[in-house]
Design an enzyme around this catalytic site. Sequence first.
Site, PDB file in Angstrom:
ATOM      1  N   ASN A   8       0.858  -1.180   0.000  1.00 39.02           N
ATOM      2  CA  ASN A   8       0.000   0.000   0.000  1.00 39.02           C
ATOM      3  C   ASN A   8       0.899   1.236   0.000  1.00 39.02           C
ATOM      4  O   ASN A   8       1.484   1.587   1.024  1.00 39.02           O
ATOM      5  CB  ASN A   8      -0.900  -0.036   1.257  1.00 39.02           C
ATOM      6  CG  ASN A   8      -1.792   1.178   1.366  1.00 39.02           C
ATOM      7  OD1 ASN A   8      -1.880   1.986   0.435  1.00 39.02           O
ATOM      8  ND2 ASN A   8      -2.468   1.322   2.499  1.00 39.02           N
ATOM      9  N   LYS A  10       0.042   4.231  -0.403  1.00 41.10           N
ATOM     10  CA  LYS A  10      -0.676   5.384   0.158  1.00 41.10           C
ATOM     11  C   LYS A  10      -0.490   6.624  -0.728  1.00 41.10           C
ATOM     12  O   LYS A  10      -0.420   6.491  -1.952  1.00 41.10           O
ATOM     13  CB  LYS A  10      -0.222   5.636   1.604  1.00 41.10           C
ATOM     14  CG  LYS A  10      -0.299   4.364   2.455  1.00 41.10           C
ATOM     15  CD  LYS A  10      -0.288   4.622   3.927  1.00 41.10           C
ATOM     16  CE  LYS A  10      -0.326   3.296   4.678  1.00 41.10           C
ATOM     17  NZ  LYS A  10      -0.529   3.432   6.085  1.00 41.10           N
ATOM     18  N   HIS A  95     -10.035   1.118   4.794  1.00 42.80           N
ATOM     19  CA  HIS A  95      -8.780   1.403   5.493  1.00 42.80           C
ATOM     20  C   HIS A  95      -9.050   2.413   6.608  1.00 42.80           C
ATOM     21  O   HIS A  95      -9.836   3.345   6.427  1.00 42.80           O
ATOM     22  CB  HIS A  95      -7.738   1.946   4.511  1.00 42.80           C
ATOM     23  CG  HIS A  95      -6.365   1.946   5.097  1.00 42.80           C
ATOM     24  ND1 HIS A  95      -5.969   2.865   6.032  1.00 42.80           N
ATOM     25  CD2 HIS A  95      -5.308   1.106   4.921  1.00 42.80           C
ATOM     26  CE1 HIS A  95      -4.717   2.604   6.401  1.00 42.80           C
ATOM     27  NE2 HIS A  95      -4.293   1.538   5.735  1.00 42.80           N
ATOM     28  N   GLU A  97      -7.448   4.827   7.664  1.00 36.35           N
ATOM     29  CA  GLU A  97      -7.177   6.235   7.327  1.00 36.35           C
ATOM     30  C   GLU A  97      -8.391   6.851   6.624  1.00 36.35           C
ATOM     31  O   GLU A  97      -8.727   8.013   6.849  1.00 36.35           O
ATOM     32  CB  GLU A  97      -5.903   6.326   6.462  1.00 36.35           C
ATOM     33  CG  GLU A  97      -4.656   6.066   7.311  1.00 36.35           C
ATOM     34  CD  GLU A  97      -3.465   5.506   6.550  1.00 36.35           C
ATOM     35  OE1 GLU A  97      -3.474   5.502   5.306  1.00 36.35           O
ATOM     36  OE2 GLU A  97      -2.515   5.057   7.220  1.00 36.35           O
ATOM     37  N   GLU A 165      -6.128  -5.061  10.749  1.00 37.49           N
ATOM     38  CA  GLU A 165      -5.189  -3.948  10.906  1.00 37.49           C
ATOM     39  C   GLU A 165      -5.550  -3.133  12.152  1.00 37.49           C
ATOM     40  O   GLU A 165      -6.386  -2.219  12.069  1.00 37.49           O
ATOM     41  CB  GLU A 165      -5.256  -3.023   9.686  1.00 37.49           C
ATOM     42  CG  GLU A 165      -4.774  -3.650   8.407  1.00 37.49           C
ATOM     43  CD  GLU A 165      -4.100  -2.613   7.501  1.00 37.49           C
ATOM     44  OE1 GLU A 165      -3.024  -2.886   7.000  1.00 37.49           O
ATOM     45  OE2 GLU A 165      -4.665  -1.519   7.332  1.00 37.49           O
ATOM     46  N   GLY A 171       1.540   2.327  10.885  1.00 42.05           N
ATOM     47  CA  GLY A 171       2.521   3.411  10.773  1.00 42.05           C
ATOM     48  C   GLY A 171       3.180   3.794  12.087  1.00 42.05           C
ATOM     49  O   GLY A 171       3.835   4.828  12.169  1.00 42.05           O
ATOM     50  N   SER A 214       2.538  -1.948  10.698  1.00 46.91           N
ATOM     51  CA  SER A 214       3.964  -1.942  11.052  1.00 46.91           C
ATOM     52  C   SER A 214       4.667  -3.265  10.738  1.00 46.91           C
ATOM     53  O   SER A 214       5.541  -3.702  11.495  1.00 46.91           O
ATOM     54  CB  SER A 214       4.147  -1.570  12.527  1.00 46.91           C
ATOM     55  OG  SER A 214       3.769  -0.226  12.720  1.00 46.91           O
TER      56      SER A 214
HETATM   57  P1  PGA Z   1       2.127   0.368   7.811  1.00 44.84           P
HETATM   58  O1  PGA Z   1       0.725   0.558   7.081  1.00 44.84           O
HETATM   59  O2  PGA Z   1       2.733  -0.915   7.277  1.00 44.84           O
HETATM   60  O3  PGA Z   1       2.933   1.583   7.445  1.00 44.84           O
HETATM   61  O4  PGA Z   1       1.857   0.257   9.268  1.00 44.84           O
HETATM   62  C1  PGA Z   1      -0.158  -0.518   6.908  1.00 44.84           C
HETATM   63  C2  PGA Z   1      -1.405  -0.045   6.229  1.00 44.84           C
HETATM   64  O5  PGA Z   1      -1.780   1.103   6.387  1.00 44.84           O
HETATM   65  O6  PGA Z   1      -2.058  -0.788   5.494  1.00 44.84           O
END
Ligand code: PGA
Length: 254
Positions: A8, A10, A95, A97, A165, A171, A214
């Site tokens: 991803n 982003k 997601h 976010e 998740e 993140g 992460s």
């Molecule tokens: P990350 O993001 O690996 O940076 O924690 C995972 C995600 O948002 O799908």
Amino acid sequence: MQPIFIANWKMNLNLSQSIELLDELLKEESKFKDKLKIIICPSFTSLYSLSQKLKHSSFYLGAQNVYLKDRGSFTGEISPLMLKELKVQYCIVGHSERRSYLKEDDEMINQKIKILVKNNISPILCIGETKKEREQGFTKNKIQNQLEQDLKGVISHIPIFIAYEPVWAIGSGNPVKSEEAKDVALFIRKKLIELYNQNWEELKSKFIILYGGSVSKENIKDFVDKDLIKGVLVGGASQKKESLLGCLNVLVSL
Ligand code: PGA
């Protein structure tokens, strides 16, 4: 089924950066071909160029979002038909976010899953609890609610990916403990059995459980196993050559 790696990217890589990283990955393709299922989810502005590059490769293309209608006056939105035209076969939905910054709710996510399935694009549904919900002991309630609402009335002829998740793990450099991820993955499996009133033998090709939050080349091996968690959804570590190839090299050796 091969272990799954979903990258991803982003809103972090622009077109030239996306092409550059994909080119690096393509140089190593022979190592991963037939051994891993690698799905790249770049920004919308990179989808067309990447779809051209991926035409003859073993990697797949995913989108980070979709609108919930096939067409119409929805300024700024992207239709599943437009994704299909670019050979996008997967799409992230729900997601955290988008749930938090864009205020996407479960009703909307449910409609997105339905329109994706109708268009033969496999949804990658993200679910997970916030830090507060976890501290209050509500992790499984949250997972159950999201599964019930997001999958309401969803009957799919193509696989649906469910990525556990935890919101606080995304993140943060602070992933969930692997035993806890496995415990939640088992819970997801149990709830799917209840929701669809079918046994796991019947469901296991329809629902693929993943972990995200992460994931790094150091910890990826703790999450993926052949039976329960079939792969990972990776943000930060998928956006740089060294960490991306690091993750893939570990995954291919498991
Ligand atoms: P990350 O993001 O690996 O940076 O924690 C995972 C995600 O948002 O799908």
